[in-house]
Design a protein around this motif. Structure first.
Motif, PDB file in Angstrom:
ATOM      1  N   HIS A   1      74.528  16.825  24.956  1.00 42.04           N
ATOM      2  CA  HIS A   1      74.131  18.167  25.395  1.00 42.04           C
ATOM      3  C   HIS A   1      74.507  19.239  24.379  1.00 42.04           C
ATOM      4  O   HIS A   1      73.806  20.233  24.240  1.00 42.04           O
ATOM      5  CB  HIS A   1      74.771  18.492  26.744  1.00 42.04           C
ATOM      6  N   LYS A   2      75.605  19.068  23.666  1.00 41.63           N
ATOM      7  CA  LYS A   2      76.062  20.085  22.728  1.00 41.63           C
ATOM      8  C   LYS A   2      75.761  19.676  21.297  1.00 41.63           C
ATOM      9  O   LYS A   2      75.965  18.517  20.914  1.00 41.63           O
ATOM     10  CB  LYS A   2      77.570  20.316  22.891  1.00 41.63           C
TER      11      LYS A   2
ATOM     12  N   ASN B   1      76.400  22.246  18.663  1.00 43.53           N
ATOM     13  CA  ASN B   1      76.981  23.229  17.754  1.00 43.53           C
ATOM     14  C   ASN B   1      77.839  22.508  16.720  1.00 43.53           C
ATOM     15  O   ASN B   1      78.103  21.304  16.825  1.00 43.53           O
ATOM     16  CB  ASN B   1      77.779  24.287  18.518  1.00 43.53           C
TER      17      ASN B   1
ATOM     18  N   ALA C   1      80.857  20.610  17.951  1.00 36.26           N
ATOM     19  CA  ALA C   1      80.493  19.362  18.633  1.00 36.26           C
ATOM     20  C   ALA C   1      80.166  18.275  17.618  1.00 36.26           C
ATOM     21  O   ALA C   1      80.536  17.108  17.798  1.00 36.26           O
ATOM     22  CB  ALA C   1      79.304  19.603  19.557  1.00 36.26           C
TER      23      ALA C   1
END
Length: 475
Positions: free
Chosen positions: A137-138, A140, A143
């Motif tokens: 889901h992440k 960035n 992450a």
């Protein structure tokens, strides 16, 4: 979105991994404080970085985040002084960055100030990570560091973060099947098709944030005004091969020029969309077009509904009003529906003309409770009318003068539910207040009265324009 090819492609031979540190998040007004570049080609990988004098102060928040202080950049070169060298390092290479539109947009703005027109093929490693690792889901940078075990040297410094992007690329290239990696690049780098009358270079300029976009046809004819939380995605959807309707296809074929206004958020986009549609009257906009019959119901001294038009009445607080409606016909239809739903008398409401003491038509249908023939007192009828109209009562303007609705770095100026304009400084606020010509608009009212709790009055620190006599004009 337009359909694009997803077949494998040959990997680019000349790449730059880029990261910037800046004074803020807005490319058109904030400035670069540091540039980090890693050039990759057949000769290997070469690193380059420099601090940049932004020619403006760095806030304490940015100093804490990046570790770059005003003292550190005081003797650094300005971007104009290094523009030629930076351009030479970037030119002709695939531009790779994390949240690439941010870095690319800042560099385009800086190059434009320095007199250069910089354009590049851009790839975003956020989007690449999403495509290659959709189970997560992440995406960035933090992450990616944790998920892929990237080696951190200087987090939130330009060259340190450019190294992280480069590491992620190499890991993905080596750890993902070649065909899947190349297919992901092909999908992300494919250029959607545009109508032949539009310059394909506009694809590089379309922002990915919120705002309003405008389509123009032949002879600068306004065709359409729209708003979106992602201007780029929404604009490109208009030119998708599978047009949603014949009207959408006709619009796409007529477009000759695209313009846009970026906003701090969705409220600003909605306000400007409604405002521009009223001003420009675009050919393909119908829902928000100006309507000169804007009106509402007002109860007279004996409690009977009378139509009040926005061109004559103060819709910001001139007594209880119920509406608003785009036309007298719509207002009467709404009142008739309310009467039928609540057993109110059409004669007392002025919907039927009957002789005193005679039953209205609704009474003959056993729907009216009989106020027309004395079976119900006018006092009781009036009380039920007020209750039935309650959900339509317009909200009075709660301030003594104009108010500000803040959204990010923007301040939307509002007076008696009329949108006056958007400012980014105190001087702009007062310039807007002094020069605005308010026009009450139903769509704007519906948006603003829901956000009234977030508004603050404009402080009387500057001469106010005199209160207007009468009500605002309709639109």
């Amino acid at each position: 979105m337009p359909s694009v090819a997803t077949s494998p492609m040959q990997l680019p031979e000349r790449i730059v991994f880029v990261d910037l540190e800046t004074t803020g998040a807005t490319g058109t007004s904030d400035r670069i404080t540091e540039i980090g570049i890693i050039e990759v080609d057949a000769a290997g990988a070469r690193e380059w970085s420099t601090l940049v004098n932004p020619e403006t102060r760095i806030s304490s928040f940015i100093e804490r985040l990046t570790g770059i202080s005003n003292a550190m950049v005081a003797q650094a070169p300005t971007f104009a002084e290094i523009a030629a060298e930076v351009l030479e390092r970037l030119q002709g290479r695939l531009f790779v960055a994390h949240n690439a539109r941010f870095d690319y947009g800042f560099l385009k703005s800086e190059f434009r100030r320095a007199g250069h027109d910089f354009r590049a093929t851009v790839l975003c490693t956020v989007k690449l990570s999403r495509r290659l690792f959709p189970q997560h889901h992440k995406h960035n940078l933090d992450a990616l560091i944790e998920r892929h075990g990237l080696d951190v040297s200087q987090r939130h410094r330009a060259l340190g973060d450019a190294r992280l992007i480069h590491q992620f690329w190499r890991q993905a290239e080596q750890g993902i099947a070649a065909e899947a990696f190349e297919a992901a690049l092909a999908a992300l780098l494919a250029r959607p098709s545009l109508p032949e009358h539009l310059d394909a270079a506009i694809l590089e300029d379309l922002p990915e944030g919120p705002g309003v976009y405008l389509f123009y046809g032949e002879n600068q004819l306004p065709l359409y005004v729209g708003k979106s939380k992602d201007i780029r995605k929404r604009v490109l959807s208009h030119f998708a091969a599978d047009h949603a309707s014949s009207k959408e296809m006709a619009l796409a074929q007529q477009v000759r020029r695209i313009d846009w206004v970026e906003t701090a958020g969705d409220i600003g986009a909605q306000l400007r969309e409604a405002d521009l549609i009223k001003k420009l009257q675009p050919l393909h906009n119908r829902r928000l077009r100006r309507n000169e019959e804007l009106c509402a119901w007002r109860l007279d001294d004996v409690g009977r509904p009378q139509l009040a038009f926005a061109s004559d009445a103060d819709f910001g607080g001139g007594g209880p009003l119920y509406g608003p409606f785009k036309s007298a016909r719509e207002a009467r239809t709404a009142l008739r529906d309310i009467a039928d739903a609540h057993g109110l008398c059409h004669a007392l409401l002025g919907l039927d003309k009957v002789a005193p003491g005679r039953p209205c038509f609704s009474r003959q249908l056993h729907n009216c409770r009989g106020a027309c023939v004395g079976a119900e007192s006018e006092t009781a009828h009036h009380a039920r009318l007020l209750a039935a109209l309650g959900r339509l009562r317009m909200v009075d303007w709660p301030f003594a003068g104009p108010a500000i609705l803040r959204e990010g770095e923007e301040a939307h100026i509002v007076d008696r539910w009329c949108y006056l304009g958007t400012a980014r400084s105190e001087s702009e606020v007062w310039a807007i207040v002094e020069s605005a010509q308010p026009r009450f608009d139903r769509d704007t009212y519906r948006l603003l009265h829901k956000a009234v709790g977030k508004m603050k009055p404009v402080l009387a620190t500057s001469p106010r324009r005199a209160p207007r006599a009468g009500g605002p004009a309709s639109s």
